[in-house]
Design a protein around this motif. Sequence first.
Motif, mmCIF file in Angstrom:
data_model
loop_
_atom_site.group_PDB
_atom_site.id
_atom_site.type_symbol
_atom_site.label_atom_id
_atom_site.label_comp_id
_atom_site.label_asym_id
_atom_site.label_seq_id
_atom_site.Cartn_x
_atom_site.Cartn_y
_atom_site.Cartn_z
ATOM 1 N N TYR A 69 -5.527 -4.240 -27.840
ATOM 2 C CA TYR A 69 -4.225 -3.573 -27.815
ATOM 3 C C TYR A 69 -3.230 -4.254 -26.871
ATOM 4 O O TYR A 69 -2.032 -4.310 -27.173
ATOM 5 C CB TYR A 69 -4.396 -2.100 -27.426
ATOM 6 N N SER A 70 -3.703 -4.752 -25.728
ATOM 7 C CA SER A 70 -2.756 -5.335 -24.770
ATOM 8 C C SER A 70 -2.125 -6.615 -25.303
ATOM 9 O O SER A 70 -0.941 -6.889 -25.053
ATOM 10 C CB SER A 70 -3.440 -5.592 -23.421
ATOM 11 N N HIS A 71 -2.892 -7.416 -26.063
ATOM 12 C CA HIS A 71 -2.323 -8.626 -26.668
ATOM 13 C C HIS A 71 -1.142 -8.284 -27.588
ATOM 14 O O HIS A 71 -0.018 -8.743 -27.353
ATOM 15 C CB HIS A 71 -3.419 -9.367 -27.448
ATOM 16 N N PRO A 72 -1.356 -7.504 -28.648
ATOM 17 C CA PRO A 72 -0.217 -7.206 -29.532
ATOM 18 C C PRO A 72 0.848 -6.336 -28.871
ATOM 19 O O PRO A 72 2.022 -6.411 -29.254
ATOM 20 C CB PRO A 72 -0.865 -6.488 -30.719
ATOM 21 N N ALA A 73 0.469 -5.527 -27.875
ATOM 22 C CA ALA A 73 1.469 -4.690 -27.204
ATOM 23 C C ALA A 73 2.498 -5.543 -26.473
ATOM 24 O O ALA A 73 3.701 -5.261 -26.516
ATOM 25 C CB ALA A 73 0.790 -3.728 -26.233
#
Length: 321
Positions: A69-73
């Motif tokens: 989630y942190s990558h695409p966020a």
Amino acid sequence: MSNPIVFLYPGQGAQYHHMGGELRSGHPVFAASIAHSSELCSAYLSPSLLEVLYDPAKRKHHPFDDLRYSHPALLAFELALSDTLLAEGIRPALFLGYSLGEFVAMTSSGVLSREQAFTLVCSQAKAVLETTRASSMLAILSEESLFHHRDDLFKETWLAAVNSPGHFVVSGFPEVLAQLHVRLQAEGITSLILPVSRGFHSALVDPLRTRFFDLVTGIPLNASGLSHVSCALQRRLSPADFGPELFWAILRRPVQFQRTLQWLETSGPYTYIDLGPSGTLANFARQILPATSASTVHHLVTGFGREIESLRDFLEQRSHS
């Protein structure tokens, strides 16, 4: 005449829950952009990106280190802030990417489509988690020379980034970095474990290499009209740079933000705008620029609120410049 504008895109470590929440509620362009990004991730994420990023049960201080989630966020947030500035008439001359932010720079400059970018970032996060061991990154408030001159402190770590004259980052396994943090503290040196579950820009990601090359080989790229400055290569990219080796360099090589900004300043002055959620690159840039520089540095979001007010203040300042 105004200085040319450079958009600055940071990478992992800058993220937190609810980043951009006020802009999402108060600016329709930001809201539409980040909603579209969440839709582009829907084939890879359940629950959705927006459900996790803006989970009402989470607070900003809660860890947000799940790479899925942190990558695409981060990609979604930085693209949404870019879209917001573009809608307000702010036109950059260059896009400077830092680590994961290089993928944002490629997308903003048109090298990658948004569909390609989210497919790549989501697939990369999954591959990293499946091929590498849990590790971490430690930010250290000291000169880079400390790393090179103190083998007793930094054995079993890798230099991952040099951000400013008094700030660098190392990667290592959690137990090694925990011990290093204690030893640095005993010597009066401040350090901070970053909210990242893998030690990027180090040998710790080498088990990913074969699978990563499978992911990036053959991606069609639009390398015309390039305006992307890379902290991996420490210069502006050319069409000849684009290929699997560049993508791997972004992930594997140390991030050289200080040297890249110093190189860029030789053709300045510029107006640097940090499009990350924490203002970290703006802080580094202010530390790097000499007092004689005619460049200016700005940030819009810091994690302390006032997102709409900060945007309004920046736009008003630009209108009078």
